[in-house]
Design a protein around this motif. Structure first.
Motif, PDB file in Angstrom:
ATOM      1  N   SER A  75       0.867  -1.207   0.028  1.00 53.72           N
ATOM      2  CA  SER A  75       0.129   0.002   0.118  1.00 53.72           C
ATOM      3  C   SER A  75       0.939   1.308  -0.084  1.00 53.72           C
ATOM      4  O   SER A  75       1.963   1.073   0.668  1.00 53.72           O
ATOM      5  CB  SER A  75      -1.063   0.051   1.108  1.00 53.72           C
ATOM      6  N   PRO A  76       0.268   2.160  -0.365  1.00 53.29           N
ATOM      7  CA  PRO A  76       1.319   3.578  -0.479  1.00 53.29           C
ATOM      8  C   PRO A  76       1.676   4.272   0.897  1.00 53.29           C
ATOM      9  O   PRO A  76       2.541   4.856   0.997  1.00 53.29           O
ATOM     10  CB  PRO A  76       0.586   4.548  -1.238  1.00 53.29           C
ATOM     11  N   TYR A  77       0.558   4.065   1.993  1.00 55.86           N
ATOM     12  CA  TYR A  77       0.736   4.349   3.106  1.00 55.86           C
ATOM     13  C   TYR A  77       0.543   3.662   4.105  1.00 55.86           C
ATOM     14  O   TYR A  77      -0.385   2.623   4.166  1.00 55.86           O
ATOM     15  CB  TYR A  77      -0.320   5.572   3.220  1.00 55.86           C
ATOM     16  N   TRP A  78       1.236   3.608   5.301  1.00 53.64           N
ATOM     17  CA  TRP A  78       0.906   2.978   6.520  1.00 53.64           C
ATOM     18  C   TRP A  78       0.440   3.880   7.538  1.00 53.64           C
ATOM     19  O   TRP A  78       1.206   5.001   7.791  1.00 53.64           O
ATOM     20  CB  TRP A  78       2.293   2.289   7.019  1.00 53.64           C
ATOM     21  N   ALA A  79      -0.544   3.602   8.210  1.00 52.66           N
ATOM     22  CA  ALA A  79      -0.842   4.597   9.403  1.00 52.66           C
ATOM     23  C   ALA A  79      -0.395   3.696  10.608  1.00 52.66           C
ATOM     24  O   ALA A  79      -1.174   2.444  11.045  1.00 52.66           O
ATOM     25  CB  ALA A  79      -2.303   4.888   9.432  1.00 52.66           C
ATOM     26  N   ALA A  80       0.421   4.162  11.349  1.00 48.77           N
ATOM     27  CA  ALA A  80       0.858   3.189  12.415  1.00 48.77           C
ATOM     28  C   ALA A  80       0.254   3.446  13.863  1.00 48.77           C
ATOM     29  O   ALA A  80       0.183   4.794  14.028  1.00 48.77           O
ATOM     30  CB  ALA A  80       2.644   3.462  12.174  1.00 48.77           C
ATOM     31  N   PHE A  81       0.154   2.480  14.554  1.00 48.71           N
ATOM     32  CA  PHE A  81      -0.561   2.523  16.052  1.00 48.71           C
ATOM     33  C   PHE A  81       0.321   1.770  16.883  1.00 48.71           C
ATOM     34  O   PHE A  81       0.626   0.882  16.296  1.00 48.71           O
ATOM     35  CB  PHE A  81      -2.109   2.268  15.982  1.00 48.71           C
ATOM     36  N   ILE A  82       0.443   2.107  18.053  1.00 42.06           N
ATOM     37  CA  ILE A  82       1.192   1.295  19.138  1.00 42.06           C
ATOM     38  C   ILE A  82       0.432   1.082  20.185  1.00 42.06           C
ATOM     39  O   ILE A  82      -0.531   2.250  20.811  1.00 42.06           O
ATOM     40  CB  ILE A  82       2.638   2.091  19.251  1.00 42.06           C
ATOM     41  N   VAL A  83       0.427  -0.056  20.758  1.00 43.37           N
ATOM     42  CA  VAL A  83      -0.385  -0.090  22.169  1.00 43.37           C
ATOM     43  C   VAL A  83       0.777   0.293  23.302  1.00 43.37           C
ATOM     44  O   VAL A  83       1.830  -0.012  23.488  1.00 43.37           O
ATOM     45  CB  VAL A  83      -0.525  -1.746  22.166  1.00 43.37           C
ATOM     46  N   THR A  84      -0.097   1.113  23.765  1.00 46.61           N
ATOM     47  CA  THR A  84       0.598   1.734  25.339  1.00 46.61           C
ATOM     48  C   THR A  84       0.436   0.962  26.648  1.00 46.61           C
ATOM     49  O   THR A  84      -0.077  -0.229  26.415  1.00 46.61           O
ATOM     50  CB  THR A  84      -0.209   3.155  25.524  1.00 46.61           C
ATOM     51  N   PRO A  85       1.248   1.236  27.337  1.00 45.54           N
ATOM     52  CA  PRO A  85       1.225   0.648  28.835  1.00 45.54           C
ATOM     53  C   PRO A  85      -0.463   0.283  29.251  1.00 45.54           C
ATOM     54  O   PRO A  85      -0.545  -0.678  30.125  1.00 45.54           O
ATOM     55  CB  PRO A  85       1.938   1.193  29.775  1.00 45.54           C
ATOM     56  N   ALA A  86      -1.169   1.257  28.967  1.00 50.68           N
ATOM     57  CA  ALA A  86      -2.686   0.957  29.422  1.00 50.68           C
ATOM     58  C   ALA A  86      -3.640   0.295  28.271  1.00 50.68           C
ATOM     59  O   ALA A  86      -4.668   0.545  28.504  1.00 50.68           O
ATOM     60  CB  ALA A  86      -3.124   2.411  29.821  1.00 50.68           C
ATOM     61  N   GLN A  87      -2.881  -0.021  27.303  1.00 48.31           N
ATOM     62  CA  GLN A  87      -3.589  -1.032  26.354  1.00 48.31           C
ATOM     63  C   GLN A  87      -4.360   0.006  25.487  1.00 48.31           C
ATOM     64  O   GLN A  87      -5.421  -0.632  24.996  1.00 48.31           O
ATOM     65  CB  GLN A  87      -4.296  -2.090  27.096  1.00 48.31           C
ATOM     66  N   SER A  88      -4.037   1.069  25.380  1.00 56.67           N
ATOM     67  CA  SER A  88      -4.732   1.968  24.302  1.00 56.67           C
ATOM     68  C   SER A  88      -3.919   1.913  23.106  1.00 56.67           C
ATOM     69  O   SER A  88      -2.714   1.421  22.906  1.00 56.67           O
ATOM     70  CB  SER A  88      -4.718   3.510  24.810  1.00 56.67           C
ATOM     71  N   ASN A  89      -4.712   2.249  21.776  1.00 56.89           N
ATOM     72  CA  ASN A  89      -4.028   2.163  20.688  1.00 56.89           C
ATOM     73  C   ASN A  89      -3.938   3.485  20.307  1.00 56.89           C
ATOM     74  O   ASN A  89      -4.839   4.173  19.829  1.00 56.89           O
ATOM     75  CB  ASN A  89      -5.059   1.309  19.683  1.00 56.89           C
ATOM     76  N   MET A  90      -2.418   3.938  20.347  1.00 49.74           N
ATOM     77  CA  MET A  90      -2.132   5.512  19.835  1.00 49.74           C
ATOM     78  C   MET A  90      -1.619   5.720  18.334  1.00 49.74           C
ATOM     79  O   MET A  90      -0.845   4.690  18.155  1.00 49.74           O
ATOM     80  CB  MET A  90      -1.238   5.942  21.001  1.00 49.74           C
ATOM     81  N   PHE A  91      -1.944   6.475  17.906  1.00 51.50           N
ATOM     82  CA  PHE A  91      -1.522   6.968  16.727  1.00 51.50           C
ATOM     83  C   PHE A  91      -0.087   7.557  16.762  1.00 51.50           C
ATOM     84  O   PHE A  91       0.236   8.469  17.485  1.00 51.50           O
ATOM     85  CB  PHE A  91      -2.152   7.894  15.927  1.00 51.50           C
ATOM     86  N   VAL A  92       0.877   6.810  15.815  1.00 56.96           N
ATOM     87  CA  VAL A  92       2.439   7.231  16.095  1.00 56.96           C
ATOM     88  C   VAL A  92       2.584   7.850  14.410  1.00 56.96           C
ATOM     89  O   VAL A  92       4.097   7.887  14.400  1.00 56.96           O
ATOM     90  CB  VAL A  92       3.186   6.205  16.674  1.00 56.96           C
ATOM     91  N   GLY A  93       1.882   7.999  13.640  1.00 62.08           N
ATOM     92  CA  GLY A  93       2.160   8.598  12.224  1.00 62.08           C
ATOM     93  C   GLY A  93       1.758   8.080  11.241  1.00 62.08           C
ATOM     94  O   GLY A  93       1.389   6.640  10.954  1.00 62.08           O
ATOM     95  N   LEU A  94       1.514   8.679  10.108  1.00 59.31           N
ATOM     96  CA  LEU A  94       1.148   8.088   8.902  1.00 59.31           C
ATOM     97  C   LEU A  94       2.521   8.036   7.934  1.00 59.31           C
ATOM     98  O   LEU A  94       3.234   9.120   7.777  1.00 59.31           O
ATOM     99  CB  LEU A  94       0.022   9.128   8.137  1.00 59.31           C
ATOM    100  N   TYR A  95       2.748   7.044   7.413  1.00 61.92           N
ATOM    101  CA  TYR A  95       4.194   6.832   6.629  1.00 61.92           C
ATOM    102  C   TYR A  95       3.853   6.490   5.080  1.00 61.92           C
ATOM    103  O   TYR A  95       2.866   5.670   4.837  1.00 61.92           O
ATOM    104  CB  TYR A  95       4.911   5.840   7.285  1.00 61.92           C
ATOM    105  N   GLU A  96       4.715   7.075   4.298  1.00 57.65           N
ATOM    106  CA  GLU A  96       4.690   6.738   2.844  1.00 57.65           C
ATOM    107  C   GLU A  96       5.438   5.267   2.723  1.00 57.65           C
ATOM    108  O   GLU A  96       6.558   5.346   3.330  1.00 57.65           O
ATOM    109  CB  GLU A  96       5.395   7.721   1.737  1.00 57.65           C
ATOM    110  N   SER A  97       4.979   4.528   2.345  1.00 52.86           N
ATOM    111  CA  SER A  97       5.621   3.088   2.290  1.00 52.86           C
ATOM    112  C   SER A  97       6.186   2.482   1.043  1.00 52.86           C
ATOM    113  O   SER A  97       5.367   2.739   0.064  1.00 52.86           O
ATOM    114  CB  SER A  97       4.801   2.118   3.217  1.00 52.86           C
ATOM    115  N   GLU A  98       7.409   1.894   1.147  1.00 61.22           N
ATOM    116  CA  GLU A  98       7.820   1.064  -0.263  1.00 61.22           C
ATOM    117  C   GLU A  98       8.730   0.259   0.210  1.00 61.22           C
ATOM    118  O   GLU A  98       9.714   0.286   0.777  1.00 61.22           O
ATOM    119  CB  GLU A  98       8.602   2.381  -0.942  1.00 61.22           C
ATOM    120  N   ARG A  99       8.264  -1.162  -0.596  1.00 63.70           N
ATOM    121  CA  ARG A  99       9.389  -2.253  -0.460  1.00 63.70           C
ATOM    122  C   ARG A  99      10.616  -1.959  -1.217  1.00 63.70           C
ATOM    123  O   ARG A  99      10.452  -1.473  -2.459  1.00 63.70           O
ATOM    124  CB  ARG A  99       8.810  -3.582  -0.693  1.00 63.70           C
ATOM    125  N   ILE A 100      11.784  -2.122  -0.682  1.00 64.52           N
ATOM    126  CA  ILE A 100      12.783  -1.577  -1.361  1.00 64.52           C
ATOM    127  C   ILE A 100      13.675  -2.865  -1.612  1.00 64.52           C
ATOM    128  O   ILE A 100      14.951  -2.624  -2.021  1.00 64.52           O
ATOM    129  CB  ILE A 100      13.711  -0.373  -0.712  1.00 64.52           C
TER     130      ILE A 100
END
Length: 274
Positions: A62-87
């Motif tokens: 996909s052209p973009y990845w929207a990344a989320f990370i699980v926090t210590p409180a088990q929330s799903n926090m947004f950590v950025g939208l990325y342009e992605s490319e397999r190299i």
């Protein structure tokens, strides 16, 4: 349905059909979690994100990845939208910066932060839904509800003693304010073995409270307990059963510990030997 993350993508001018949602969660390695890696060593987090198995190629294309990370409180926090490319593939001898093992031959991507998303990093929290094992999903097919948008990024507040649950391997990577809170309280805790499903009731009455006691398990694997010494090491889940008052003596805390052992029958059906 109220506001969804796809509305955020619309605001960025990004078609949700071009976006994969990635939910990063993994066990701790050498006292680090993916959350603490992102928080403390962002370049290593991006390097970790860029290393993927070829089995995941179709779901990550996909052209973009929207990344989320699980926090210590088990929330799903947004950590950025990325342009992605397999190299290509990871070169020989390349090491995963989180798991610390050789990743030679795995797929290697380039993910570049989309600048318009940067102000929202650490501020948007979503409901991922019940399919947490499906860590990569199509945004267009999964309009994730937004649970909270904060004014700025901040470490989540400690959830409270009776609501606290974690694995021992993640303790050292918790926010510093959480560690201070856990070190300031004494009382009774519960360990649960994920392999055998057995329970162990223990007490923390030393100067460093729950934190000091749990770190003896983290560093030694058994905390000096005879029964736990006889078992294979395990990443126990830890929770707090009861907090004892600051004036409680060691004898009073141990007596309360005995009551919890009786309630949960951890002498007869658990890991307590006395």
């Amino acid at each position: 349905m109220g506001l969804t993350f796809n509305a955020i993508l619309d605001g960025y001018g990004i078609d949700s059909r071009q976006v994969r949602l990635l939910r990063h969660q993994n066990g701790a390695v050498k006292g680090r979690t993916l959350y603490s890696l992102w928080r403390d060593d962002h370049p290593s987090f991006i390097a970790y994100q860029n290393i993927q198995s070829s089995q995941n190629r179709s779901r990550l294309t996909s052209p973009y990845w929207a990344a989320f990370i699980v926090t210590p409180a088990q929330s799903n926090m947004f950590v950025g939208l990325y342009e992605s490319e397999r190299i290509g593939e990871c070169p020989e001898g390349m090491i995963d910066p989180f798991r610390l093992h050789d990743v030679t031959g795995l797929d290697l991507y380039r993910s570049t932060l989309v600048g318009i998303s940067e102000p929202d990093i650490g501020r948007i929290f979503i409901d991922w839904g019940p399919g947490t094992r499906a860590w990569a999903q199509k945004a267009a097919d999964q309009p994730k509800p937004i649970l909270e948008i904060t004014r700025t990024f901040r470490e989540e507040e400690f959830p409270g003693y009776t609501r606290f649950i974690a694995n021992l391997s993640t303790i050292e990577a918790l926010p510093s304010s959480w560690l201070a809170t856990l070190g300031a309280a004494k009382g009774i805790y519960l360990l649960t073995c994920p392999r055998t499903k057995e329970q162990y009731v223990g007490s923390a009455y030393g100067e460093e409270g729950f934190l000091g006691r749990w770190l003896t398990y983290v560093r030694g694997g058994h905390g000096g307990n005879v029964v736990l010494k006889s078992r294979d090491k395990s990443d126990y889940q830890v929770s707090i059963l009861e907090v004892c008052g600051s004036a409680a003596s060691m004898e009073e805390i141990i007596a309360t510990e005995g009551l919890w052992k009786a309630k949960l029958q951890t002498r007869e059906m658990g890991l307590n030997g006395n």
